[in-house]
Design a protein around this motif. Sequence first.
Motif, PDB file in Angstrom:
ATOM      1  N   ASP A   1       0.818  -1.205   0.000  1.00  0.00           N
ATOM      2  CA  ASP A   1       0.000   0.000   0.000  1.00  0.00           C
ATOM      3  C   ASP A   1       0.861   1.269   0.000  1.00  0.00           C
ATOM      4  OD1 ASP A   1      -2.369   1.415   0.009  1.00  0.00           O
ATOM      5  OD2 ASP A   1      -2.386   1.598   2.181  1.00  0.00           O
TER       6      ASP A   1
ATOM      7  N   LEU B   1     -18.308  -1.541   3.701  1.00  0.00           N
ATOM      8  CA  LEU B   1     -18.237  -0.613   4.832  1.00  0.00           C
ATOM      9  C   LEU B   1     -19.035   0.671   4.630  1.00  0.00           C
ATOM     10  CD1 LEU B   1     -14.588  -0.505   6.182  1.00  0.00           C
ATOM     11  CD2 LEU B   1     -16.627  -1.416   7.245  1.00  0.00           C
TER      12      LEU B   1
ATOM     13  N   GLN C   1     -20.032   3.504   7.339  1.00  0.00           N
ATOM     14  CA  GLN C   1     -19.317   4.779   7.353  1.00  0.00           C
ATOM     15  C   GLN C   1     -20.291   5.943   7.301  1.00  0.00           C
ATOM     16  OE1 GLN C   1     -16.539   3.914   4.150  1.00  0.00           O
ATOM     17  NE2 GLN C   1     -15.057   5.196   5.191  1.00  0.00           N
TER      18      GLN C   1
ATOM     19  N   ALA D   1     -21.857   6.465  10.452  1.00  0.00           N
ATOM     20  CA  ALA D   1     -20.920   7.022  11.434  1.00  0.00           C
ATOM     21  C   ALA D   1     -20.730   8.524  11.241  1.00  0.00           C
ATOM     22  CB  ALA D   1     -19.576   6.309  11.354  1.00  0.00           C
TER      23      ALA D   1
ATOM     24  N   PRO E   1      -4.450  10.348  11.666  1.00  0.00           N
ATOM     25  CA  PRO E   1      -3.661  11.451  12.228  1.00  0.00           C
ATOM     26  C   PRO E   1      -2.318  11.670  11.531  1.00  0.00           C
ATOM     27  CG  PRO E   1      -3.536   9.572  13.683  1.00  0.00           C
ATOM     28  CD  PRO E   1      -4.485   9.198  12.566  1.00  0.00           C
TER      29      PRO E   1
ATOM     30  N   PHE F   1     -16.286  -0.705  16.799  1.00  0.00           N
ATOM     31  CA  PHE F   1     -15.835  -0.411  15.444  1.00  0.00           C
ATOM     32  C   PHE F   1     -16.547   0.828  14.917  1.00  0.00           C
ATOM     33  CE2 PHE F   1     -16.014  -1.113  10.839  1.00  0.00           C
ATOM     34  CZ  PHE F   1     -14.681  -1.338  10.570  1.00  0.00           C
ATOM     35  N   PHE F   2     -17.837   0.889  15.168  1.00  0.00           N
ATOM     36  CA  PHE F   2     -18.632   2.039  14.731  1.00  0.00           C
ATOM     37  C   PHE F   2     -18.109   3.321  15.386  1.00  0.00           C
ATOM     38  CE2 PHE F   2     -22.307   4.882  14.990  1.00  0.00           C
ATOM     39  CZ  PHE F   2     -22.690   4.897  13.663  1.00  0.00           C
TER      40      PHE F   2
ATOM     41  N   LEU G   1     -15.105   4.601  13.745  1.00  0.00           N
ATOM     42  CA  LEU G   1     -15.288   5.161  12.403  1.00  0.00           C
ATOM     43  C   LEU G   1     -15.824   6.590  12.439  1.00  0.00           C
ATOM     44  CD1 LEU G   1     -16.722   2.472   9.979  1.00  0.00           C
ATOM     45  CD2 LEU G   1     -14.445   3.447  10.078  1.00  0.00           C
ATOM     46  N   ILE G   2     -16.373   7.014  13.573  1.00  0.00           N
ATOM     47  CA  ILE G   2     -16.898   8.376  13.655  1.00  0.00           C
ATOM     48  C   ILE G   2     -15.723   9.343  13.542  1.00  0.00           C
ATOM     49  CG2 ILE G   2     -18.080  10.051  15.119  1.00  0.00           C
ATOM     50  CD1 ILE G   2     -19.555   7.746  16.420  1.00  0.00           C
ATOM     51  N   PRO G   3     -15.739  10.217  12.547  1.00  0.00           N
ATOM     52  CA  PRO G   3     -14.620  11.158  12.417  1.00  0.00           C
ATOM     53  C   PRO G   3     -14.716  12.206  13.519  1.00  0.00           C
ATOM     54  CG  PRO G   3     -16.159  11.357  10.577  1.00  0.00           C
ATOM     55  CD  PRO G   3     -16.771  10.417  11.537  1.00  0.00           C
TER      56      PRO G   3
ATOM     57  N   VAL H   1      -7.820  -4.539   9.478  1.00  0.00           N
ATOM     58  CA  VAL H   1      -7.827  -4.189   8.051  1.00  0.00           C
ATOM     59  C   VAL H   1      -9.089  -3.388   7.707  1.00  0.00           C
ATOM     60  CG1 VAL H   1      -8.006  -5.130   5.730  1.00  0.00           C
ATOM     61  CG2 VAL H   1      -6.361  -6.088   7.308  1.00  0.00           C
ATOM     62  N   MET H   2     -10.226  -3.823   8.272  1.00  0.00           N
ATOM     63  CA  MET H   2     -11.464  -3.102   7.981  1.00  0.00           C
ATOM     64  C   MET H   2     -11.412  -1.672   8.502  1.00  0.00           C
ATOM     65  SD  MET H   2     -14.215  -6.123   8.493  1.00  0.00           S
ATOM     66  CE  MET H   2     -15.578  -5.052   8.868  1.00  0.00           C
TER      67      MET H   2
ATOM     68  N   VAL I   1      -9.351   0.532   6.204  1.00  0.00           N
ATOM     69  CA  VAL I   1     -10.093   0.982   5.026  1.00  0.00           C
ATOM     70  C   VAL I   1     -11.077   2.076   5.423  1.00  0.00           C
ATOM     71  CG1 VAL I   1     -11.736   0.296   3.263  1.00  0.00           C
ATOM     72  CG2 VAL I   1      -9.846  -1.204   3.835  1.00  0.00           C
ATOM     73  N   GLY I   2     -11.807   1.838   6.502  1.00  0.00           N
ATOM     74  CA  GLY I   2     -12.826   2.784   6.933  1.00  0.00           C
ATOM     75  C   GLY I   2     -12.275   4.144   7.289  1.00  0.00           C
ATOM     76  N   ARG I   3     -11.052   4.173   7.802  1.00  0.00           N
ATOM     77  CA  ARG I   3     -10.478   5.442   8.226  1.00  0.00           C
ATOM     78  C   ARG I   3      -9.549   6.040   7.190  1.00  0.00           C
ATOM     79  NH1 ARG I   3      -8.265   4.558  14.294  1.00  0.00           N
ATOM     80  NH2 ARG I   3     -10.123   5.224  15.401  1.00  0.00           N
ATOM     81  N   GLY I   4      -9.331   5.320   6.101  1.00  0.00           N
ATOM     82  CA  GLY I   4      -8.413   5.839   5.094  1.00  0.00           C
ATOM     83  C   GLY I   4      -6.975   5.838   5.572  1.00  0.00           C
ATOM     84  N   ALA I   5      -6.655   4.943   6.495  1.00  0.00           N
ATOM     85  CA  ALA I   5      -5.267   4.824   6.944  1.00  0.00           C
ATOM     86  C   ALA I   5      -4.527   3.880   5.994  1.00  0.00           C
ATOM     87  CB  ALA I   5      -5.229   4.293   8.367  1.00  0.00           C
ATOM     88  N   ALA I   6      -3.238   3.674   6.247  1.00  0.00           N
ATOM     89  CA  ALA I   6      -2.485   2.730   5.420  1.00  0.00           C
ATOM     90  C   ALA I   6      -3.006   1.330   5.691  1.00  0.00           C
ATOM     91  CB  ALA I   6      -1.005   2.815   5.750  1.00  0.00           C
TER      92      ALA I   6
ATOM     93  N   PRO J   1       2.014  13.139  14.217  1.00  0.00           N
ATOM     94  CA  PRO J   1       0.652  13.424  14.671  1.00  0.00           C
ATOM     95  C   PRO J   1       0.574  14.257  15.953  1.00  0.00           C
ATOM     96  CG  PRO J   1       1.267  11.179  15.227  1.00  0.00           C
ATOM     97  CD  PRO J   1       2.439  11.766  14.506  1.00  0.00           C
TER      98      PRO J   1
ATOM     99  N   TYR K   1      -1.621  12.218  20.250  1.00  0.00           N
ATOM    100  CA  TYR K   1      -1.932  10.936  19.636  1.00  0.00           C
ATOM    101  C   TYR K   1      -1.754   9.796  20.628  1.00  0.00           C
ATOM    102  CZ  TYR K   1      -0.833   6.815  16.769  1.00  0.00           C
ATOM    103  OH  TYR K   1      -0.769   5.558  16.256  1.00  0.00           O
TER     104      TYR K   1
END
Lengths: 288, 174
Positions: A38, A55, A59, A62, A139, B27-28, B31-33, B69-70, B73-78, B135, B139
């Motif tokens: 990645d 998801l 999302q 959320a 972050p 998990f939910f 995912l809340i930003p 992994v999920m 993806v949900g957070r747009g992290a690596a 960060p 953090y």
Amino acid sequence: MNSPLGDSPNVPRFHRTMSPGQRLGLATLAAVSLLVLDLRFGALDVVRDAISVVLRPVQEAAHWPVKLVVDGSIYFATLAEVQAENARLRRIEMEDRLRAATLAALEAENTELRRLLGMARRFELRRIGVEVLYDAPDPFSRRIVVDRGANAGVRPGLAVVDAEGLVGQVTRTQPLVSEVTLITQRDHAIPVMVQRNGVRGVVYGLGDGYLELRHLLVEADVRTDDVLVTSGLDGVFPPGIPVAQVVSVDAGGVFLRIVCRPTSFGERRRHLLVVERIPPKGEPGEGS
Amino acid sequence: MHESSRTTRVLQPPRLRFILSTLALAFFWDLIPKGGGGFWPEMTMAVLTFWALRDPQRVGVGAAFTLGVMLDVGRGAALGQEALAFVWVVYLAQRRAARILWFGAWGQALLLLPLWSLALALQAAVRLVAGGDWPGWGYFGSAVTLVLLWPILSHGLLWPQWRAARAGGSASLS
């Protein structure tokens, strides 16, 4: 007396065949491979997209709490604030209308001149108004998420601007939302030129809210307070969008060390514009 | 406080449905930003830790990897970043489960603090090596938040089993 609920058949079978240490090793290897693929090669967008399909509803759900808080805080903004903002916006609108009238005349003149000179027509701009939903929860990067996605014609690579200048670049899209990487993200590069004299260079995000104009020899004519605008050499960004203003110029070695501050308010604005540069179609004179 | 560790042996195993729904809820939450940098608790990690300690048969490295992994993806992290961290937290928690569960909730939280800090540090290391932004120290504050939350969280998650035990389940086990 084991397992009165009869759960034991649910225990995954591999559980008995692999030791915890082996499973840890396997999972670590898998995670590290994912990370390398990645981060180093950017090769996992397919996987990402597949998982996001599942998801996405979660999302979206959320985001509701955030939306409630944001909308709530706007609802409870005081009347005085709204009136002040309204007055300010009216003033700006008047100025803009005046400027737009002149601009229309100039544009017509420009097209005419270009036609006379036989030059290709300038590109056209397509604009998509977007609203900032929230800061991306990661972050380690400076990204925001906006409320228009691939369905509205947003594509990765497009420029995102506010009234003051370039905010960032679309880096990932989903059907209904897209992710914008801010220009202040570390090592995010944008080809720019100095508005005053056309000196070209590339500006990089420093990750601390500032930008750096790199690879300019000490002889280059760049001064404090110079405005840097996009040069458009990348073929993606429209030229002439303000990017940053030079804060300090330091002639240390062979290259200048030039630190700049972004001109846009970016992250704090709620409404932004995604702009796409559309190459001119057909012959120079066609559109008139 | 020690009630939790003493009653463990006579509690019935938690229902799978309960485990899954608490993990889903955590998990939910993750995912809340939320913005505002740091100090927000990483609930998926906390709930995973809890079940890894209490029900290692069903919640282990595999669950940690999948959820990680999920979440990435949900957070747009690596991709793999949180999976890597969760896998290690769960593994280490399970290895030390006997010792950790011997303590009361605050003691458990203090023993878990190094694991959670390790998870955050792992993620930071991976991202910084790949050229991410620093960060800020806030953090790492989320590990401290988890310590403060742990007593409430672990009592809340054990509550259904306690209630079942009190309602007569313990009689059949005596």
